[in-house]
Design a protein around this motif. Structure first.
Motif, PDB file in Angstrom:
ATOM      1  N   ARG A 208     -42.233  -7.015  31.945  1.00 21.44           N
ATOM      2  CA  ARG A 208     -42.485  -7.556  30.647  1.00 21.44           C
ATOM      3  C   ARG A 208     -41.236  -7.663  29.878  1.00 21.44           C
ATOM      4  O   ARG A 208     -40.763  -6.502  29.308  1.00 21.44           O
ATOM      5  CB  ARG A 208     -43.663  -7.282  29.946  1.00 21.44           C
ATOM      6  CG  ARG A 208     -44.113  -7.856  28.804  1.00 21.44           C
ATOM      7  CD  ARG A 208     -45.361  -7.014  28.280  1.00 21.44           C
ATOM      8  NE  ARG A 208     -45.931  -7.885  27.120  1.00 21.44           N
ATOM      9  CZ  ARG A 208     -47.077  -7.449  26.437  1.00 21.44           C
ATOM     10  NH1 ARG A 208     -47.734  -6.239  26.689  1.00 21.44           N
ATOM     11  NH2 ARG A 208     -47.376  -8.226  25.250  1.00 21.44           N
ATOM     12  N   GLY A 209     -41.004  -8.765  29.293  1.00 16.08           N
ATOM     13  CA  GLY A 209     -39.656  -8.897  28.130  1.00 16.08           C
ATOM     14  C   GLY A 209     -40.241  -7.939  26.924  1.00 16.08           C
ATOM     15  O   GLY A 209     -41.240  -7.769  26.700  1.00 16.08           O
ATOM     16  N   LEU A 210     -39.052  -7.574  26.396  1.00 16.60           N
ATOM     17  CA  LEU A 210     -39.303  -6.766  24.861  1.00 16.60           C
ATOM     18  C   LEU A 210     -40.075  -7.281  24.006  1.00 16.60           C
ATOM     19  O   LEU A 210     -40.899  -6.501  23.259  1.00 16.60           O
ATOM     20  CB  LEU A 210     -37.792  -6.494  24.581  1.00 16.60           C
ATOM     21  CG  LEU A 210     -37.014  -5.156  24.992  1.00 16.60           C
ATOM     22  CD1 LEU A 210     -37.003  -5.185  26.504  1.00 16.60           C
ATOM     23  CD2 LEU A 210     -35.914  -5.023  24.540  1.00 16.60           C
ATOM     24  N   SER A 211     -40.128  -8.505  24.173  1.00 15.16           N
ATOM     25  CA  SER A 211     -41.083  -9.117  22.794  1.00 15.16           C
ATOM     26  C   SER A 211     -41.692 -10.276  23.428  1.00 15.16           C
ATOM     27  O   SER A 211     -42.378 -11.316  22.931  1.00 15.16           O
ATOM     28  CB  SER A 211     -40.279  -9.579  21.666  1.00 15.16           C
ATOM     29  OG  SER A 211     -39.207 -10.501  22.142  1.00 15.16           O
ATOM     30  N   ALA A 212     -42.076 -10.372  24.808  1.00 10.07           N
ATOM     31  CA  ALA A 212     -42.618 -11.344  25.585  1.00 10.07           C
ATOM     32  C   ALA A 212     -44.556 -11.055  25.538  1.00 10.07           C
ATOM     33  O   ALA A 212     -44.963  -9.991  25.446  1.00 10.07           O
ATOM     34  CB  ALA A 212     -42.550 -11.393  27.059  1.00 10.07           C
ATOM     35  N   THR A 213     -45.073 -12.272  25.189  1.00 11.03           N
ATOM     36  CA  THR A 213     -46.657 -12.193  25.178  1.00 11.03           C
ATOM     37  C   THR A 213     -47.113 -11.968  26.794  1.00 11.03           C
ATOM     38  O   THR A 213     -46.128 -12.394  27.676  1.00 11.03           O
ATOM     39  CB  THR A 213     -47.144 -13.483  24.720  1.00 11.03           C
ATOM     40  OG1 THR A 213     -46.629 -14.477  25.384  1.00 11.03           O
ATOM     41  CG2 THR A 213     -46.784 -13.769  23.143  1.00 11.03           C
ATOM     42  N   LEU A 214     -48.247 -11.823  26.877  1.00 16.90           N
ATOM     43  CA  LEU A 214     -48.662 -11.729  28.423  1.00 16.90           C
ATOM     44  C   LEU A 214     -48.692 -13.240  28.914  1.00 16.90           C
ATOM     45  O   LEU A 214     -48.341 -13.192  30.083  1.00 16.90           O
ATOM     46  CB  LEU A 214     -50.128 -11.112  28.508  1.00 16.90           C
ATOM     47  CG  LEU A 214     -50.318  -9.761  27.757  1.00 16.90           C
ATOM     48  CD1 LEU A 214     -51.638  -9.382  28.032  1.00 16.90           C
ATOM     49  CD2 LEU A 214     -49.219  -8.866  28.455  1.00 16.90           C
ATOM     50  N   HIS A 242     -43.287  -2.651  15.196  1.00 16.78           N
ATOM     51  CA  HIS A 242     -42.527  -2.318  13.954  1.00 16.78           C
ATOM     52  C   HIS A 242     -42.442  -0.605  14.183  1.00 16.78           C
ATOM     53  O   HIS A 242     -41.734  -0.042  13.438  1.00 16.78           O
ATOM     54  CB  HIS A 242     -43.507  -2.510  12.671  1.00 16.78           C
ATOM     55  CG  HIS A 242     -44.976  -1.983  12.817  1.00 16.78           C
ATOM     56  ND1 HIS A 242     -45.971  -2.928  13.410  1.00 16.78           N
ATOM     57  CD2 HIS A 242     -45.658  -0.808  12.653  1.00 16.78           C
ATOM     58  CE1 HIS A 242     -46.854  -2.467  13.491  1.00 16.78           C
ATOM     59  NE2 HIS A 242     -46.771  -1.111  12.822  1.00 16.78           N
ATOM     60  N   GLU A 243     -43.019  -0.177  14.985  1.00 14.10           N
ATOM     61  CA  GLU A 243     -43.077   1.472  15.267  1.00 14.10           C
ATOM     62  C   GLU A 243     -41.754   1.879  15.857  1.00 14.10           C
ATOM     63  O   GLU A 243     -41.059   1.332  16.594  1.00 14.10           O
ATOM     64  CB  GLU A 243     -44.102   1.827  16.129  1.00 14.10           C
ATOM     65  CG  GLU A 243     -44.323   3.416  16.262  1.00 14.10           C
ATOM     66  CD  GLU A 243     -44.476   3.874  14.977  1.00 14.10           C
ATOM     67  OE1 GLU A 243     -45.569   3.771  14.393  1.00 14.10           O
ATOM     68  OE2 GLU A 243     -43.485   4.700  14.273  1.00 14.10           O
ATOM     69  N   THR A 244     -40.963   2.847  14.996  1.00 14.82           N
ATOM     70  CA  THR A 244     -39.925   3.469  15.315  1.00 14.82           C
ATOM     71  C   THR A 244     -39.939   4.987  15.843  1.00 14.82           C
ATOM     72  O   THR A 244     -38.812   5.606  16.161  1.00 14.82           O
ATOM     73  CB  THR A 244     -38.776   3.435  14.404  1.00 14.82           C
ATOM     74  OG1 THR A 244     -39.697   3.993  13.106  1.00 14.82           O
ATOM     75  CG2 THR A 244     -38.523   2.128  13.674  1.00 14.82           C
ATOM     76  N   ALA A 245     -41.041   5.457  15.931  1.00 12.50           N
ATOM     77  CA  ALA A 245     -41.253   6.974  16.277  1.00 12.50           C
ATOM     78  C   ALA A 245     -41.049   6.948  17.740  1.00 12.50           C
ATOM     79  O   ALA A 245     -40.828   8.379  18.234  1.00 12.50           O
ATOM     80  CB  ALA A 245     -42.579   7.457  16.019  1.00 12.50           C
ATOM     81  N   TYR A 246     -40.884   6.253  18.627  1.00  9.41           N
ATOM     82  CA  TYR A 246     -40.651   6.023  20.030  1.00  9.41           C
ATOM     83  C   TYR A 246     -39.943   4.897  20.268  1.00  9.41           C
ATOM     84  O   TYR A 246     -39.972   4.021  19.594  1.00  9.41           O
ATOM     85  CB  TYR A 246     -41.753   6.412  20.895  1.00  9.41           C
ATOM     86  CG  TYR A 246     -43.124   5.693  20.284  1.00  9.41           C
ATOM     87  CD1 TYR A 246     -43.459   4.481  20.303  1.00  9.41           C
ATOM     88  CD2 TYR A 246     -44.066   6.648  19.625  1.00  9.41           C
ATOM     89  CE1 TYR A 246     -44.606   3.828  19.800  1.00  9.41           C
ATOM     90  CE2 TYR A 246     -45.309   6.186  19.055  1.00  9.41           C
ATOM     91  CZ  TYR A 246     -45.447   4.945  19.102  1.00  9.41           C
ATOM     92  OH  TYR A 246     -46.522   4.529  18.626  1.00  9.41           O
TER      93      TYR A 246
END
Ligand code: PEP
Ligand code: MN
Length: 341
Positions: A208-214, A242-246
């Motif tokens: 799945r692409g980094l910002s792809a929808t299903l 938006h999460e940067t912790a991982y």
């Protein structure tokens, strides 16, 4: 489904019916107290080509059939796809444990990892000979030499090989060794490459692409299926949020959602989203518990010396214990780890 406006006249309704029929579709009229709807039965593209949005009396259109026809669950009438890859079954009750290094680095490293994963019941061996790196200055993979080492590992362990193809010019060399061509997240929407692998008889792991929808992932799978290649596995590997912790957000809901939308097996990559090894096992067990059809996990004999993705690699010493726990959870979810048939 064409929903007419409440004030649509009989002439407007008849005109829409005629236009639907003019492209070879049948029109089923349903008049309600408030609204009239027209069900158009036929090819989605034919109806779409009419441009009925905005036609007199038309309120809006609701697509009923999915745009990803061959990938959709409806295509197999709700039955899940199970296929054989190098003598192993994947899908249905067969859980694919795919393991190996991120990158093929050397003969010693490749064979050391291959031996350990094979001895502990892995279904297939992964390893990249061509690597998609964010920086053009980073190690790009051993290329042909890497493929040769994968072939040696395959001859030695009998494990089918999963390896990435980035450039269609390498396809002949890759299919000679690969049992599964991996299409990386960054290439999920490389449509000519997808069509090219669709014309091979090699199975495909589509990430799945980094910002792809299903839906976009399933449309990408459709490009492969459309060329006649039926053995496509979908892979959730984490998306950008938006999460940067991982590194990435592993979207475990993609497992049941994709299994509802599609008949294709759903594999989870638990390594790339955490980016660190202590979170790889919890994500692997969670994926198995959520009903994934398999996982593809990175393993290294000397993670501290790995050229690529070392911090997330499971050391070979822990693999036996790891595989045992994955097996237990997969069994709870009704699946057994797939071995040679
Ligand atoms: C990989 O599997 O090593 C890899 C680069 O994966 P992705 O394309 O998901 O980033
Ligand atoms: Mn990697």
């Amino acid at each position: 489904m064409i929903v007419m406006k409440p004030e649509a006249t009989d002439e407007e309704i008849d005109a829409v019916v005629l236009r639907v029929e003019s492209v070879g579709c049948s029109a089923h009229l349903s008049r309600g107290d408030l609204l009239t709807v027209i069900g158009a039965i036929g090819e989605r593209d034919d109806v779409q080509s009419l441009g009925l949005e905005g036609a007199p009396g038309v309120d809006h259109l609701v697509p009923i059939l999915k745009p990803y026809k061959l990938a959709s669950s409806q295509f197999r009438k709700g039955e899940r796809s199970v296929f054989e890859i190098g003598g192993r079954r994947v899908g249905g009750e067969h859980f694919g444990l795919i393991a190996g290094p991120c990158t093929v680095e050397s003969r010693e490293q490749t064979l050391a990892v291959a031996d350990v994963v094979a001895d502990n019941g892995a279904t297939m061996l992964r390893g990249g000979a061509y690597k998609p790196r964010t920086s053009p200055y980073s190690f790009q993979g051993l290329g042909q030499e890497g493929l040769r080492l994968l072939q040696e590992a395959k001859d030695r362990t009998g494990l089918p090989i999963v390896t990435e193809l980035m450039d269609a010019r390498d396809i002949e060399a890759v299919v000679e060794v690969a049992d599964v061509i991996q299409i990386g997240a960054r290439n999920m929407q490389n449509y000519p490459l997808l069509a090219e692998v669709g014309r091979t008889d090699c199975a495909v792991l589509l990430k799945r692409g980094l910002s792809a929808t299903l839906e976009e992932l399933l449309m990408a799978a459709e490009y492969v299926l459309k060329e006649g290649n039926e053995r496509v596995m979908l892979c959730e590997r984490g998306i950008r949020t938006h999460e940067t912790a991982y590194r990435f957000t592993l979207d475990l809901l993609a497992i049941p959602a994709l299994q509802e939308m599609s008949h294709l097996p759903v594999i989870v990559d638990p390594s790339h989203a955490p980016g660190r090894r202590d979170w790889v096992k919890p994500m692997s067990l969670a994926a198995a518990a959520a009903g994934a059809d398999g996982i593809i996990v990175e393993v290294h004999n000397e993670p501290e010396k790995a050229i690529c993705d070392g911090p997330q690699a499971l050391p070979t010493e822990v693999f036996a214990h790891f595989a045992g726990q994955v097996r237990q959870v997969a069994e709870l979810a009704g699946k057994g780890i797939s071995a040679a048939v």
